[in-house]
Design a protein around this motif. Structure first.
Motif, mmCIF file in Angstrom:
data_model
loop_
_atom_site.group_PDB
_atom_site.id
_atom_site.type_symbol
_atom_site.label_atom_id
_atom_site.label_comp_id
_atom_site.label_asym_id
_atom_site.label_seq_id
_atom_site.Cartn_x
_atom_site.Cartn_y
_atom_site.Cartn_z
ATOM 1 N N ALA A 217 -18.048 -4.706 -9.388
ATOM 2 C CA ALA A 217 -17.123 -4.925 -8.272
ATOM 3 C C ALA A 217 -16.452 -3.623 -7.860
ATOM 4 C CB ALA A 217 -16.070 -5.959 -8.656
ATOM 5 N N LEU A 218 -16.265 -3.434 -6.543
ATOM 6 C CA LEU A 218 -15.674 -2.205 -6.043
ATOM 7 C C LEU A 218 -15.029 -2.485 -4.690
ATOM 8 C CD1 LEU A 218 -15.404 0.861 -6.677
ATOM 9 C CD2 LEU A 218 -17.460 1.204 -5.300
ATOM 10 N N ALA A 219 -13.809 -1.990 -4.493
ATOM 11 C CA ALA A 219 -13.110 -2.113 -3.210
ATOM 12 C C ALA A 219 -12.322 -0.838 -2.969
ATOM 13 C CB ALA A 219 -12.177 -3.324 -3.206
ATOM 14 N N LEU A 220 -12.053 -0.549 -1.680
ATOM 15 C CA LEU A 220 -11.365 0.685 -1.291
ATOM 16 C C LEU A 220 -10.261 0.351 -0.301
ATOM 17 C CD1 LEU A 220 -13.029 4.053 -0.288
ATOM 18 C CD2 LEU A 220 -11.235 3.075 1.134
ATOM 19 N N ALA A 221 -9.110 0.987 -0.467
ATOM 20 C CA ALA A 221 -7.995 0.857 0.472
ATOM 21 C C ALA A 221 -7.155 2.116 0.415
ATOM 22 C CB ALA A 221 -7.146 -0.369 0.149
ATOM 23 N N ASP A 222 -6.264 2.278 1.397
ATOM 24 C CA ASP A 222 -5.236 3.322 1.363
ATOM 25 C C ASP A 222 -3.909 2.591 1.233
ATOM 26 O OD1 ASP A 222 -3.512 5.413 1.673
ATOM 27 O OD2 ASP A 222 -4.275 6.085 3.616
ATOM 28 N N LEU A 223 -3.480 2.340 0.004
ATOM 29 C CA LEU A 223 -2.335 1.466 -0.245
ATOM 30 C C LEU A 223 -1.030 2.021 0.294
ATOM 31 C CD1 LEU A 223 -3.048 0.247 -3.903
ATOM 32 C CD2 LEU A 223 -3.574 -0.908 -1.747
ATOM 33 N N ALA B 187 -15.446 -7.639 -5.048
ATOM 34 C CA ALA B 187 -14.116 -7.173 -4.648
ATOM 35 C C ALA B 187 -14.146 -6.803 -3.171
ATOM 36 C CB ALA B 187 -13.681 -5.980 -5.500
ATOM 37 N N ALA B 188 -12.960 -6.668 -2.577
ATOM 38 C CA ALA B 188 -12.838 -6.300 -1.166
ATOM 39 C C ALA B 188 -11.410 -5.833 -0.920
ATOM 40 C CB ALA B 188 -13.191 -7.485 -0.259
ATOM 41 N N SER B 189 -11.110 -5.460 0.322
ATOM 42 C CA SER B 189 -9.743 -5.103 0.704
ATOM 43 C C SER B 189 -9.416 -5.781 2.022
ATOM 44 C CB SER B 189 -9.586 -3.578 0.837
ATOM 45 O OG SER B 189 -10.445 -3.072 1.842
ATOM 46 N N ALA B 190 -8.135 -6.080 2.232
ATOM 47 C CA ALA B 190 -7.701 -6.751 3.455
ATOM 48 C C ALA B 190 -6.187 -6.741 3.523
ATOM 49 C CB ALA B 190 -8.221 -8.191 3.491
ATOM 50 N N ASP B 191 -5.664 -7.038 4.710
ATOM 51 C CA ASP B 191 -4.236 -7.261 4.892
ATOM 52 C C ASP B 191 -4.059 -8.761 5.114
ATOM 53 O OD1 ASP B 191 -1.575 -7.325 5.517
ATOM 54 O OD2 ASP B 191 -1.756 -6.277 7.433
#
Length: 498
Positions: A410-416, A465-469
């Motif tokens: 699993a891998l996800a990317l964001a700019d927190l 995994a993933a990223s989202a708002d």
């Protein structure tokens, strides 16, 4: 008294009371309510040009007469703690003022300061006052932050004809409501102030129960156009849509929106890997997904509240898996993807691997993420990461390679923190059934990977995994699905890390 057309400007760093949200939601004249930056144009430029276009369109549609006159524009800046509030206001309103000064209908642009009480008045009283001063139009612009968004809103009034008639018959009419917003990315944060970096002590990780189990891919998109993202979760034979909500006691929970099985008419794959694999990527108001059970990608979208799944060859063709910025090719007989990526677009050869994924040399990958991150100077930085079947995490920042070892599928990317620096969420390297971990990593511009936080050992397995708002606060969350341990009757859990 001055006769003719007038619109008035006040650049004032003041505390201005916010107008009703109902007015803001009433659509922006001549533009879109939300903008996002591109590689060709910075966030500030995107906001400023959209605002200028909205004002120009509203002026073009308004009946202002043919008389030449003065322009009055009032601007209130609600950024009292921002280190560069005045500079931001000047940058955002500059194109609008330049356009007004170049307009042959207007002789001059008057700038006046307004205080908090004046800016709070949403009635037509300010327009009537402008009429008594001889102006025929009034433009007000308010800059403010809402959560992690910068909002630029305003009101354009036609006051009436100027002169002595306005003393008796001023009949103002609101002819435009400029409105535009953007996430406070690294470029905007340079003006309004930075967020603190997430550390091991400040990481917030929570787990929410999902409706089912056995998920193979997830992605988020605003499927119903209400401004908030829904989460699309794919099974090998069906799709579920959930939304972040809250219980009667105010606790966060996931609410089921819709579910649908893959129709028998969708083409099925002739052969399958040893483990069901899938990808999912946001595509406008839908999500493109493909599982190894299907022979072609499928588009998931909500139509009148109903989840619709339809075959879609764009943009990856029949045999490739959509990744958002590229297409993946499954390795026959295995449960991972080839190091070669397929090209996007109708003009590209279908079903052919065209280029190698940036950080890779020979290995394939379980998961891949790629983003263009906005930097403080307005430029963008390409960040790409993959996790290989050998457990290697390989990253590329611009042209710089880097990486680490001992990570899972699993891998996800964001700019927190919206500082132009990427954070990754990765699973652990253990075998299925042995428990798992979540790791939060930070990728510097040098491509160095730093460990920020690691969860306790989890009983289940994390495959995706993933990223989202999900809560529409303008800040991204990192997401991962924990499948229950063998023998458990519990549903899967969605981990939200921020």
């Amino acid at each position: 008294m001055r006769h003719g057309v007038a619109l008035a400007l006040a650049l004032a760093t003041a505390t201005c009371v916010r107008a009703a949200d109902a007015q803001d939601a009433g659509a922006a004249d001549g533009g879109v309510p939300a903008v996002s930056a591109s590689a060709e144009r910075s966030t500030v430029d995107a906001l400023a040009s959209t605002l200028a276009a909205q004002v120009a369109n509203a002026l073009g549609a308004a009946s202002l007469g043919e008389a030449r006159g003065d322009v009055r524009v009032e601007t209130c800046v609600v950024l009292s703690a921002a280190p560069r509030a005045d500079a931001l206001a000047a940058a955002l309103t500059g194109p609008t003022l330049s356009a007004l000064r170049a307009d042959v209908r207007f002789q001059s642009v008057d700038a006046v300061a307004i205080d908090a009480s004046d800016a709070a008045d949403e009635s037509d009283a300010p327009a009537r006052a402008a009429a008594r001063r001889g102006y025929e139009a009034l433009l007000r612009i308010v800059l403010e932050t809402r959560g992690n968004h910068l909002v630029v809103r305003g009101a354009l009034w036609r006051t009436s004809r100027g002169g002595w008639r306005a003393l008796f018959r001023a009949a103002p009419a609101r002819v435009g409501s400029p409105f535009v917003r953007a996430r406070l990315d690294a470029e905007l944060r340079l003006y309004v102030g930075a967020l603190p970096q997430v550390t091991e002590d400040t990481v917030v990780a929570r787990a929410l129960a999902l409706p089912g189990r056995g998920y193979v891919a997830l992605a988020a998109a605003d499927l119903d156009g209400d401004g908030r993202s829904e989460l699309v979760l794919a099974h090998s034979d069906s799709v579920e849509v959930v939304r972040l909500g809250s219980s009667a006691r105010g606790r966060l929970q996931l609410e089921s929106v819709a579910s649908q099985t893959f129709a028998a008419t969708l083409p099925r794959a002739s052969s399958r890997p040893r483990r069901t694999i899938a990808t999912a990527a946001a595509d406008g108001n839908g999500v493109l997904l493909r599982t190894s059970e299907l022979a072609a990608p499928t588009r998931a979208q909500l139509v009148d509240g109903r989840l619709v799944l339809s075959a879609s060859l764009a943009p990856c063709g029949q045999n490739l898996y959509p990744l958002g910025d590229a297409c993946a090719l499954a390795v026959p007989g295995h449960d991972h993807f080839s190091a070669r990526l397929g090209a996007l677009g109708a003009g590209a050869p279908r079903d052919q691997a065209q280029r190698r994924s940036g950080p890779l040399t020979l290995a394939g990958f379980y998961a891949r993420v790629a983003r263009k991150l906005r930097r403080a100077d307005g430029s963008v930085l390409d960040v790409e990461a993959v996790v290989t079947p050998a457990g290697r995490l390989a990253v590329r920042v611009g042209a710089r390679p880097g990486g680490a070892v001992a990570y899972g599928t699993a891998l996800a990317l964001a700019d927190l923190e919206d500082d132009g620096i990427a954070e990754l969420l990765a699973s652990g390297p253990g075998l299925s059934g042995e428990g798992d971990r979540l790791a939060l990593l930070r990728v510097r511009e040098s491509a160095q990977v730093l460990a920020v936080w690691q969860s306790d050992v989890l009983a289940g397995d994390i495959w995706i995994a993933a990223s989202a708002d999900l809560d529409d606060d303008g800040l991204e969350e990192l997401l991962a699905v924990e499948e229950p341990a063998r023998g458990s009757t519990e549903p899967a859990r969605l981990w939200i890390v921020q």
